[in-house]
Design a protein around this motif. Sequence first.
Motif, PDB file in Angstrom:
ATOM      1  N   ARG A   5      -7.569  57.709  12.474  1.00  0.00           N
ATOM      2  CA  ARG A   5      -7.582  56.244  12.353  1.00  0.00           C
ATOM      3  C   ARG A   5      -6.237  55.686  12.739  1.00  0.00           C
ATOM      4  O   ARG A   5      -5.195  56.335  12.634  1.00  0.00           O
ATOM      5  CB  ARG A   5      -8.023  55.828  10.948  1.00  0.00           C
ATOM      6  N   ALA A   7      -4.134  52.385  11.611  1.00  0.00           N
ATOM      7  CA  ALA A   7      -4.261  51.514  10.444  1.00  0.00           C
ATOM      8  C   ALA A   7      -3.187  50.433  10.395  1.00  0.00           C
ATOM      9  O   ALA A   7      -2.322  50.429   9.527  1.00  0.00           O
ATOM     10  CB  ALA A   7      -4.200  52.380   9.179  1.00  0.00           C
ATOM     11  N   PRO A   8      -3.222  49.504  11.338  1.00  0.00           N
ATOM     12  CA  PRO A   8      -2.183  48.463  11.311  1.00  0.00           C
ATOM     13  C   PRO A   8      -2.437  47.438  10.207  1.00  0.00           C
ATOM     14  O   PRO A   8      -3.581  47.184   9.836  1.00  0.00           O
ATOM     15  CB  PRO A   8      -2.336  47.797  12.685  1.00  0.00           C
ATOM     16  N   SER A   9      -1.355  46.872   9.705  1.00  0.00           N
ATOM     17  CA  SER A   9      -1.475  45.715   8.814  1.00  0.00           C
ATOM     18  C   SER A   9      -1.472  44.496   9.727  1.00  0.00           C
ATOM     19  O   SER A   9      -0.607  44.396  10.598  1.00  0.00           O
ATOM     20  CB  SER A   9      -0.273  45.643   7.870  1.00  0.00           C
ATOM     21  N   ARG A  39      -8.623  50.785  11.459  1.00  0.00           N
ATOM     22  CA  ARG A  39      -8.656  50.352  10.068  1.00  0.00           C
ATOM     23  C   ARG A  39      -7.658  49.227   9.878  1.00  0.00           C
ATOM     24  O   ARG A  39      -6.470  49.399  10.152  1.00  0.00           O
ATOM     25  CB  ARG A  39      -8.294  51.527   9.161  1.00  0.00           C
ATOM     26  N   ASP A  41      -5.502  47.186   7.632  1.00  0.00           N
ATOM     27  CA  ASP A  41      -4.905  47.270   6.287  1.00  0.00           C
ATOM     28  C   ASP A  41      -4.542  45.869   5.799  1.00  0.00           C
ATOM     29  O   ASP A  41      -3.386  45.458   5.855  1.00  0.00           O
ATOM     30  CB  ASP A  41      -3.662  48.180   6.314  1.00  0.00           C
ATOM     31  N   TYR A 182      -1.005  49.581  -0.697  1.00  0.00           N
ATOM     32  CA  TYR A 182      -1.343  50.394   0.472  1.00  0.00           C
ATOM     33  C   TYR A 182      -1.608  51.865   0.139  1.00  0.00           C
ATOM     34  O   TYR A 182      -2.579  52.453   0.604  1.00  0.00           O
ATOM     35  CB  TYR A 182      -0.219  50.253   1.509  1.00  0.00           C
ATOM     36  N   SER A 186      -5.078  53.435   1.108  1.00  0.00           N
ATOM     37  CA  SER A 186      -5.062  54.345   2.248  1.00  0.00           C
ATOM     38  C   SER A 186      -5.659  55.706   1.877  1.00  0.00           C
ATOM     39  O   SER A 186      -6.443  56.295   2.630  1.00  0.00           O
ATOM     40  CB  SER A 186      -3.618  54.490   2.737  1.00  0.00           C
ATOM     41  N   ARG A 200       1.411  59.421  11.909  1.00  0.00           N
ATOM     42  CA  ARG A 200       2.125  58.166  11.660  1.00  0.00           C
ATOM     43  C   ARG A 200       3.620  58.429  11.761  1.00  0.00           C
ATOM     44  O   ARG A 200       4.045  59.570  11.974  1.00  0.00           O
ATOM     45  CB  ARG A 200       1.724  57.563  10.311  1.00  0.00           C
ATOM     46  N   HIS A 204       7.019  57.561   6.952  1.00  0.00           N
ATOM     47  CA  HIS A 204       5.965  57.739   5.950  1.00  0.00           C
ATOM     48  C   HIS A 204       6.003  59.108   5.267  1.00  0.00           C
ATOM     49  O   HIS A 204       5.114  59.416   4.467  1.00  0.00           O
ATOM     50  CB  HIS A 204       4.586  57.548   6.596  1.00  0.00           C
TER      51      HIS A 204
HETATM   52  N1  GLU Z   1      -0.708  50.040   7.314  1.00  0.00           N
HETATM   53  C1  GLU Z   1       0.173  51.151   7.273  1.00  0.00           C
HETATM   54  C2  GLU Z   1       1.339  50.876   8.194  1.00  0.00           C
HETATM   55  O1  GLU Z   1       1.182  50.102   9.123  1.00  0.00           O
HETATM   56  C3  GLU Z   1      -0.555  52.402   7.688  1.00  0.00           C
HETATM   57  C4  GLU Z   1       0.229  53.643   7.547  1.00  0.00           C
HETATM   58  C5  GLU Z   1      -0.669  54.850   7.670  1.00  0.00           C
HETATM   59  O2  GLU Z   1      -0.947  55.240   8.802  1.00  0.00           O
HETATM   60  O3  GLU Z   1      -1.117  55.365   6.670  1.00  0.00           O
HETATM   61  O4  GLU Z   1       2.426  51.380   7.999  1.00  0.00           O
END
Ligand code: GLU
Length: 440
Positions: A5, A7-9, A39, A41, A182, A186, A200, A204
């Motif tokens: 996935r 997963a952008p905010s 996804r 976020d 998050y 997540s 990612r 992270h």
């Molecule tokens: N929304 C998170 C971000 O943009 C996703 C991080 C992830 O891939 O779990 O940092």
Amino acid sequence: MTTTRFAPSPTGYIHVGNLRTALMNFLIARKAGGEFILRIDDTDPERSKEEYVDAIKQDLEWLGLTWDRVERQSLRLEQYEAAAEKLRGMGRFYEVFETPTELDLKRKKQLNMGNPPVYDRAGLALSEAEKDALRAERGGYWRFKLDQERIEWNDGIIGDVSIDAASVSDPVLIRADGQVLYTLASVVDDTEMGVTNVVRGADHVTNTATQIQIIEALGGKVPQFAHHSLLTGPQGEALSKRLGVLALRDLREQGVEPMALLSFMARLGSSDPLELRTEMADLIDGFDISHFGTAPTKFDVADLFPLTAKYLHAQPFAAVADDIAALGVPAAQAEAFWNAVCENIETRKDLAAWWLLIREGAEPVIDAEDKEFIAEAMALLPAGELTGESWGAWTAAVKEATGRKGRGLFMPLRKALTGMEHGPDMGALLPLLQVIKARG
Ligand code: GLU
């Protein structure tokens, strides 16, 4: 099945930094014949904006990074609540009450004493009566109680990682207003959506350590994690401040070609050589995440332009026909125009300037010592329709009449006709020059 996935905010536009994340997850899914989830976020209602959701989709579509389905965290709040209940029931959640200022003070004290600034778990020591009082006064929020043991995983890029959970603060998973954060959302999504691989940024890594414990507590399967290094500017400077101008839509605006950008990003920071790919299938075939390194990766936007030029130079007329038609180039001349100028553009945007030159003519550049020569040459320009042969015939006649040859023959003519010392092959350009065609 492999499931990944992106997963952008939806709190901003996609930039080169998160493009890397999107691309790697996309390539892994496609290479394995698996599924790629977009996804969103969007659990933070204040910062999330619908216009950014649309923009993210447009940018991914522009690049051809197609997703198999979209998930939105804002539609899954019940699932997160259920997971929170489960963790509460297991004694893995505890309520805390410190304000940001109090936490800051604690951290400063710890640092002064030479200790790591890890949350001291004061919330765990509160009696029910104390909690009731604090709750009434300021409201409580919830932390996940980490098992204080080493958390280990084999990272797809970094290799073996081992983090002592005692050196990490218990993560806050639910805010005082009930908003799920998050980390919990997540983890629930990755578990329930069967995500098998998560790529990612290296920022992270600590999150991953805590997420592994939460996934295990919830009985989920821990995905294969990989953390790519962060991008820096050309001098190694932090890119974060400049990411605003490195949004994909800015690059598109500047004329960067999607396949040039993707080819570049799919190899940047890897031991594989940079290769321009014109087909997505080749990009997918040639991708191997294990070839990426952990050192910060330098990114220079200037590198995208030679690659864009190379991509364009190899394009057939059909690939640019619409752009050329949009400039108002008559259909009968469109292909000849492309063939004449294709080697002389860096981006599609440059087509406009060449068409302008052809249509309007250039301000002639004629050196004083060439004045007579140019006048003589112009008088010798073949009559009638100018064709692909005209330049050769014309310059042969001019050579004959003036005795000039080589650079002394060709360069003044080029400068007189185009105002420049470099440019398209004159044989191809001459028949297109409207000003000359319109001569009396
Ligand atoms: N929304 C998170 C971000 O943009 C996703 C991080 C992830 O891939 O779990 O940092």
